[in-house]
Design a protein around this motif. Sequence first.
Motif, PDB file in Angstrom:
ATOM      1  N   VAL A   1     -26.219 -10.285  27.736  1.00  0.00           N
ATOM      2  CA  VAL A   1     -26.606 -10.799  29.256  1.00  0.00           C
ATOM      3  C   VAL A   1     -26.557  -9.277  29.975  1.00  0.00           C
ATOM      4  O   VAL A   1     -25.628  -8.639  29.843  1.00  0.00           O
ATOM      5  CB  VAL A   1     -25.512 -11.904  29.816  1.00  0.00           C
ATOM      6  CG1 VAL A   1     -26.203 -11.972  31.358  1.00  0.00           C
ATOM      7  CG2 VAL A   1     -25.477 -13.015  29.092  1.00  0.00           C
ATOM      8  N   ALA A   2     -27.688  -8.769  30.433  1.00  0.00           N
ATOM      9  CA  ALA A   2     -27.750  -7.499  30.688  1.00  0.00           C
ATOM     10  C   ALA A   2     -26.965  -7.438  32.265  1.00  0.00           C
ATOM     11  O   ALA A   2     -27.019  -8.539  32.973  1.00  0.00           O
ATOM     12  CB  ALA A   2     -29.066  -7.119  31.103  1.00  0.00           C
TER      13      ALA A   2
ATOM     14  N   PRO B   1     -28.257 -15.908  37.739  1.00  0.00           N
ATOM     15  CA  PRO B   1     -27.404 -16.996  37.198  1.00  0.00           C
ATOM     16  C   PRO B   1     -28.581 -17.762  36.521  1.00  0.00           C
ATOM     17  O   PRO B   1     -28.097 -18.294  35.391  1.00  0.00           O
ATOM     18  CB  PRO B   1     -27.071 -17.824  38.513  1.00  0.00           C
ATOM     19  CG  PRO B   1     -26.673 -16.882  39.509  1.00  0.00           C
ATOM     20  CD  PRO B   1     -27.836 -15.734  39.259  1.00  0.00           C
ATOM     21  N   ASP B   2     -29.692 -18.118  36.622  1.00  0.00           N
ATOM     22  CA  ASP B   2     -30.661 -18.986  35.995  1.00  0.00           C
ATOM     23  C   ASP B   2     -30.991 -18.158  34.938  1.00  0.00           C
ATOM     24  O   ASP B   2     -31.298 -19.143  33.554  1.00  0.00           O
ATOM     25  CB  ASP B   2     -31.966 -19.240  37.069  1.00  0.00           C
ATOM     26  CG  ASP B   2     -31.752 -20.362  38.022  1.00  0.00           C
ATOM     27  OD1 ASP B   2     -30.507 -20.712  37.819  1.00  0.00           O
ATOM     28  OD2 ASP B   2     -32.511 -20.841  38.574  1.00  0.00           O
ATOM     29  N   ALA B   3     -31.151 -16.905  34.883  1.00  0.00           N
ATOM     30  CA  ALA B   3     -31.493 -16.270  33.359  1.00  0.00           C
ATOM     31  C   ALA B   3     -30.343 -16.176  32.632  1.00  0.00           C
ATOM     32  O   ALA B   3     -30.422 -16.142  31.564  1.00  0.00           O
ATOM     33  CB  ALA B   3     -32.177 -14.747  33.977  1.00  0.00           C
ATOM     34  N   ALA B   4     -29.273 -15.900  33.117  1.00  0.00           N
ATOM     35  CA  ALA B   4     -28.101 -15.773  32.410  1.00  0.00           C
ATOM     36  C   ALA B   4     -27.686 -17.228  31.567  1.00  0.00           C
ATOM     37  O   ALA B   4     -27.208 -17.115  30.643  1.00  0.00           O
ATOM     38  CB  ALA B   4     -26.588 -15.531  33.331  1.00  0.00           C
ATOM     39  N   LEU B   5     -28.066 -18.314  32.286  1.00  0.00           N
ATOM     40  CA  LEU B   5     -28.075 -19.675  31.557  1.00  0.00           C
ATOM     41  C   LEU B   5     -28.905 -19.571  30.403  1.00  0.00           C
ATOM     42  O   LEU B   5     -28.245 -20.347  29.433  1.00  0.00           O
ATOM     43  CB  LEU B   5     -28.310 -20.857  32.702  1.00  0.00           C
ATOM     44  CG  LEU B   5     -27.811 -22.062  32.248  1.00  0.00           C
ATOM     45  CD1 LEU B   5     -26.410 -22.452  32.359  1.00  0.00           C
ATOM     46  CD2 LEU B   5     -28.260 -23.089  33.548  1.00  0.00           C
ATOM     47  N   GLU B   6     -29.694 -19.064  30.211  1.00  0.00           N
ATOM     48  CA  GLU B   6     -30.503 -18.790  29.112  1.00  0.00           C
ATOM     49  C   GLU B   6     -29.952 -18.283  27.795  1.00  0.00           C
ATOM     50  O   GLU B   6     -30.314 -18.513  26.642  1.00  0.00           O
ATOM     51  CB  GLU B   6     -31.936 -18.275  29.186  1.00  0.00           C
ATOM     52  CG  GLU B   6     -32.658 -18.915  30.514  1.00  0.00           C
ATOM     53  CD  GLU B   6     -33.325 -20.018  30.126  1.00  0.00           C
ATOM     54  OE1 GLU B   6     -33.869 -20.303  29.073  1.00  0.00           O
ATOM     55  OE2 GLU B   6     -33.149 -21.082  30.772  1.00  0.00           O
ATOM     56  N   ALA B   7     -28.786 -17.509  28.196  1.00  0.00           N
ATOM     57  CA  ALA B   7     -28.138 -16.690  27.235  1.00  0.00           C
ATOM     58  C   ALA B   7     -26.990 -17.557  26.321  1.00  0.00           C
ATOM     59  O   ALA B   7     -26.512 -17.252  25.479  1.00  0.00           O
ATOM     60  CB  ALA B   7     -27.364 -15.324  27.738  1.00  0.00           C
TER      61      ALA B   7
ATOM     62  N   HIS C   1     -21.965 -23.282  37.851  1.00  0.00           N
ATOM     63  CA  HIS C   1     -22.475 -23.760  36.755  1.00  0.00           C
ATOM     64  C   HIS C   1     -22.400 -22.497  35.801  1.00  0.00           C
ATOM     65  O   HIS C   1     -21.884 -21.381  36.193  1.00  0.00           O
ATOM     66  CB  HIS C   1     -23.814 -24.292  36.609  1.00  0.00           C
ATOM     67  CG  HIS C   1     -24.981 -23.108  37.190  1.00  0.00           C
ATOM     68  ND1 HIS C   1     -25.206 -22.264  36.302  1.00  0.00           N
ATOM     69  CD2 HIS C   1     -25.846 -23.434  37.914  1.00  0.00           C
ATOM     70  CE1 HIS C   1     -26.187 -21.679  36.838  1.00  0.00           C
ATOM     71  NE2 HIS C   1     -26.486 -22.451  38.051  1.00  0.00           N
ATOM     72  N   PHE C   2     -22.355 -22.617  34.447  1.00  0.00           N
ATOM     73  CA  PHE C   2     -21.910 -21.533  33.519  1.00  0.00           C
ATOM     74  C   PHE C   2     -23.156 -20.240  33.689  1.00  0.00           C
ATOM     75  O   PHE C   2     -22.579 -19.239  33.469  1.00  0.00           O
ATOM     76  CB  PHE C   2     -22.164 -21.978  32.055  1.00  0.00           C
ATOM     77  CG  PHE C   2     -21.139 -22.913  31.723  1.00  0.00           C
ATOM     78  CD1 PHE C   2     -19.803 -22.199  31.434  1.00  0.00           C
ATOM     79  CD2 PHE C   2     -20.887 -24.053  31.377  1.00  0.00           C
ATOM     80  CE1 PHE C   2     -18.628 -22.611  30.998  1.00  0.00           C
ATOM     81  CE2 PHE C   2     -19.654 -24.633  31.142  1.00  0.00           C
ATOM     82  CZ  PHE C   2     -18.582 -23.802  30.712  1.00  0.00           C
ATOM     83  N   GLY C   3     -24.295 -20.448  34.124  1.00  0.00           N
ATOM     84  CA  GLY C   3     -25.159 -19.573  34.397  1.00  0.00           C
ATOM     85  C   GLY C   3     -24.493 -18.500  35.722  1.00  0.00           C
ATOM     86  O   GLY C   3     -24.459 -17.297  35.644  1.00  0.00           O
TER      87      GLY C   3
ATOM     88  N   THR D   1     -21.419  -6.147  37.066  1.00  0.00           N
ATOM     89  CA  THR D   1     -21.142  -4.657  37.164  1.00  0.00           C
ATOM     90  C   THR D   1     -21.191  -4.221  35.723  1.00  0.00           C
ATOM     91  O   THR D   1     -20.980  -3.109  35.519  1.00  0.00           O
ATOM     92  CB  THR D   1     -20.009  -4.429  37.890  1.00  0.00           C
ATOM     93  OG1 THR D   1     -18.697  -4.829  37.204  1.00  0.00           O
ATOM     94  CG2 THR D   1     -19.933  -4.727  39.228  1.00  0.00           C
ATOM     95  N   ARG D   2     -21.582  -4.820  34.676  1.00  0.00           N
ATOM     96  CA  ARG D   2     -21.487  -4.333  33.235  1.00  0.00           C
ATOM     97  C   ARG D   2     -22.338  -5.585  32.374  1.00  0.00           C
ATOM     98  O   ARG D   2     -22.509  -6.605  32.897  1.00  0.00           O
ATOM     99  CB  ARG D   2     -20.179  -4.247  32.856  1.00  0.00           C
ATOM    100  CG  ARG D   2     -19.293  -5.611  32.771  1.00  0.00           C
ATOM    101  CD  ARG D   2     -18.010  -5.357  32.508  1.00  0.00           C
ATOM    102  NE  ARG D   2     -17.163  -6.536  32.009  1.00  0.00           N
ATOM    103  CZ  ARG D   2     -15.862  -6.800  32.086  1.00  0.00           C
ATOM    104  NH1 ARG D   2     -15.347  -6.293  33.028  1.00  0.00           N
ATOM    105  NH2 ARG D   2     -15.179  -7.925  31.620  1.00  0.00           N
ATOM    106  N   ASN D   3     -22.856  -5.037  31.359  1.00  0.00           N
ATOM    107  CA  ASN D   3     -23.462  -5.708  30.479  1.00  0.00           C
ATOM    108  C   ASN D   3     -22.476  -6.741  29.546  1.00  0.00           C
ATOM    109  O   ASN D   3     -21.281  -6.380  29.601  1.00  0.00           O
ATOM    110  CB  ASN D   3     -24.089  -4.955  29.272  1.00  0.00           C
ATOM    111  CG  ASN D   3     -25.283  -3.986  29.877  1.00  0.00           C
ATOM    112  OD1 ASN D   3     -25.967  -4.362  30.597  1.00  0.00           O
ATOM    113  ND2 ASN D   3     -25.156  -2.640  29.405  1.00  0.00           N
ATOM    114  N   VAL D   4     -22.769  -7.872  29.423  1.00  0.00           N
ATOM    115  CA  VAL D   4     -21.994  -8.698  28.719  1.00  0.00           C
ATOM    116  C   VAL D   4     -22.748  -8.876  27.354  1.00  0.00           C
ATOM    117  O   VAL D   4     -23.895  -9.265  27.158  1.00  0.00           O
ATOM    118  CB  VAL D   4     -22.080 -10.144  29.301  1.00  0.00           C
ATOM    119  CG1 VAL D   4     -21.307 -11.372  28.301  1.00  0.00           C
ATOM    120  CG2 VAL D   4     -21.143  -9.966  30.522  1.00  0.00           C
ATOM    121  N   ARG D   5     -21.924  -8.642  26.319  1.00  0.00           N
ATOM    122  CA  ARG D   5     -22.512  -8.681  24.835  1.00  0.00           C
ATOM    123  C   ARG D   5     -22.518  -9.868  24.049  1.00  0.00           C
ATOM    124  O   ARG D   5     -21.677 -10.763  24.337  1.00  0.00           O
ATOM    125  CB  ARG D   5     -21.931  -7.475  24.268  1.00  0.00           C
ATOM    126  CG  ARG D   5     -22.044  -6.148  25.109  1.00  0.00           C
ATOM    127  CD  ARG D   5     -23.554  -5.634  24.844  1.00  0.00           C
ATOM    128  NE  ARG D   5     -23.873  -5.364  23.646  1.00  0.00           N
ATOM    129  CZ  ARG D   5     -24.991  -5.044  23.591  1.00  0.00           C
ATOM    130  NH1 ARG D   5     -25.987  -4.759  24.557  1.00  0.00           N
ATOM    131  NH2 ARG D   5     -25.526  -4.854  22.233  1.00  0.00           N
TER     132      ARG D   5
END
Lengths: 339, 339
Positions: free
Chosen positions: A150-151, A156-162, A241-243, A252-256
């Motif tokens: 997750v960049a 939130p909606d895009a993060a949910l896709e991860a 929600h999780f997103g 503030t940072r990438n989540v890998r």
Amino acid sequence: MKLATLKDGSRDGQLAVVSRDLTSAHFATGIATRAQQLLDDWNFLSPQLEDLYTTLNMGKARHAFAFDPRACMAPLPRAYQWADASAYPSHVRRVLHARGAEVPAGLLQVPLMYQGGSDDFLGPCDDAVFADSAWGIDLESELAVITGDVAMGTAPDAALEAVRLLMLVNDWSLRALVPAEVASGFGFLQSKPATAFAPVAVTPDELGPAWRGGRVHLKVSTQVNGERLGEVESGAGMHFHFGQLLAHLARTRNVRAGAIVGSGTVSHDDEAQGVSCLAERRALEMIRDGQATSEWLRFGDVVRIEVAGAEGQSVFGAIEQRVRGAQAEGFGAVQAKAA
Amino acid sequence: MKLATLKDGSRDGQLAVVSRDLTSAHFATGIATRAQQLLDDWNFLSPQLEDLYTTLNMGKARHAFAFDPRACMAPLPRAYQWADASAYPSHVRRVLHARGAEVPAGLLQVPLMYQGGSDDFLGPCDDAVFADSAWGIDLESELAVITGDVAMGTAPDAALEAVRLLMLVNDWSLRALVPAEVASGFGFLQSKPATAFAPVAVTPDELGPAWRGGRVHLKVSTQVNGERLGEVESGAGMHFHFGQLLAHLARTRNVRAGAIVGSGTVSHDDEAQGVSCLAERRALEMIRDGQATSEWLRFGDVVRIEVAGAEGQSVFGAIEQRVRGAQAEGFGAVQAKAA
């Protein structure tokens, strides 16, 4: 798809595919040996595991064996990140109300989230070992996701896709150690010992319509020594929600790939559903009776956490752990797990 | 022994042995490909790497190549745990005093320590990318250890024996995001973006007598845009030694091989030595002049952190990072690092 990691004496265990009904399993050998390997290269490896999962569910996998949750490590036995939120306002409100503390103004605007230790997770049936029963030993039933990359700055909606996998968590907590750590402002450390996970991690599609809006809509059942603590609907009371939780972490940072993000203690405004941790039960007692009568966990107590799917089947398998005193375990001795 | 991890497009990079003078390197291929692999099996693998190190220092290694710090990832590019203390009371006192806050009663009894994110470390020369310069961008020069297994309840002196490697750290901090996270009690999360590390990790014996009492006794030099921020003696002001920090972390849980534990911002009571972060410089300005005049870092600023050994040679190599705005970096795009 359902996945587990079986104990093999190594630090990372062996990745296995588990049948939908949790009766049989098949090592993922030839596709991926470790769960992190799968998460690092999800798009290439997961379709191959899905094929194996289909074959296994049809009873046609060549080297299937009986699935035993007691042989499981956590689905991801050690992770590069474990960030746990507190996304159920009813949990926060009750606990703070009982304490006479004010509910923070931003409770519904900004998620509460702490960084947890992720180097030594417990399997679903591993004993939970503590040196001192006066530390206020408590369980916390939660849901969690394992993510892909997750960049920084993802919405939130895009993060949910991860979201790659869902898990059921027992976020062990030592309540007597919390106040000093919260007061320091540095957050939980000693008060959050090793976290435990249910035997299988599942892809969101396994939940069908029970996975919607970035939330799991099922009932989380928690028992202590066979007695019901709660059977709590996990979707309705989850404010973020999780997103949204992932986007908060990634601000503030990438989540890998392979990061785990938790929901916090599952809670619902309806008191008849019970609770998912003793702290919240004690809070309700204090609010109602002026004092808490439930005690924290004692050595020997057994905690069981499970989630039933729409047809009543166990989705993640059960967490079933015994609380043990450290002396009885040979306190101070690390289990030899060297790879 | 000095070790580095070189970029190879994968998430974990390639482990290499680096010569004492930091001029040449040799891949550890055939012994271990990744740093975590070494930490998982230290007793078996490290003697083999020590042999290679000796050969390399004699100029007799067969496939040595010129060492380039810009090709380095963090020595351990992702870790299962990163716990950072605040072990220098002069740092805490100054910052709190400037804020008009009280110094906690237990400052000298119980270490302050937070759990950090460890899934996406930065290499020594990687740009530090932030979306907003108003977040109060600050550096923090610190020392850290990488540990072997430390069993729950291990005493400080025994824990010290588990120190495998020493590193130099830039613990990037976003000061404007700190107050809300400290007030929540959940601790730092967004205020602690990706942490950076100097090119090489070194075994404690590399420091000779400068490693004693569980502390590094050398000078940590910090510069911003070539201007001296501090040249701070790292041993004298470190109240808790690394064994005590490790024991604190391991009080309620096992700490597993590859965990990183940091010292917190290096600081010394002698103001002539300068400081190791802008927050502390601003605190000294406030105490002295009633107001802080130093500004936080801006996009384009360059931070350099280095530690000179007894003979003046660079021990860990230098951290040299440029602060960059997220837009300029293609904000929102994860670098493709898939293994």
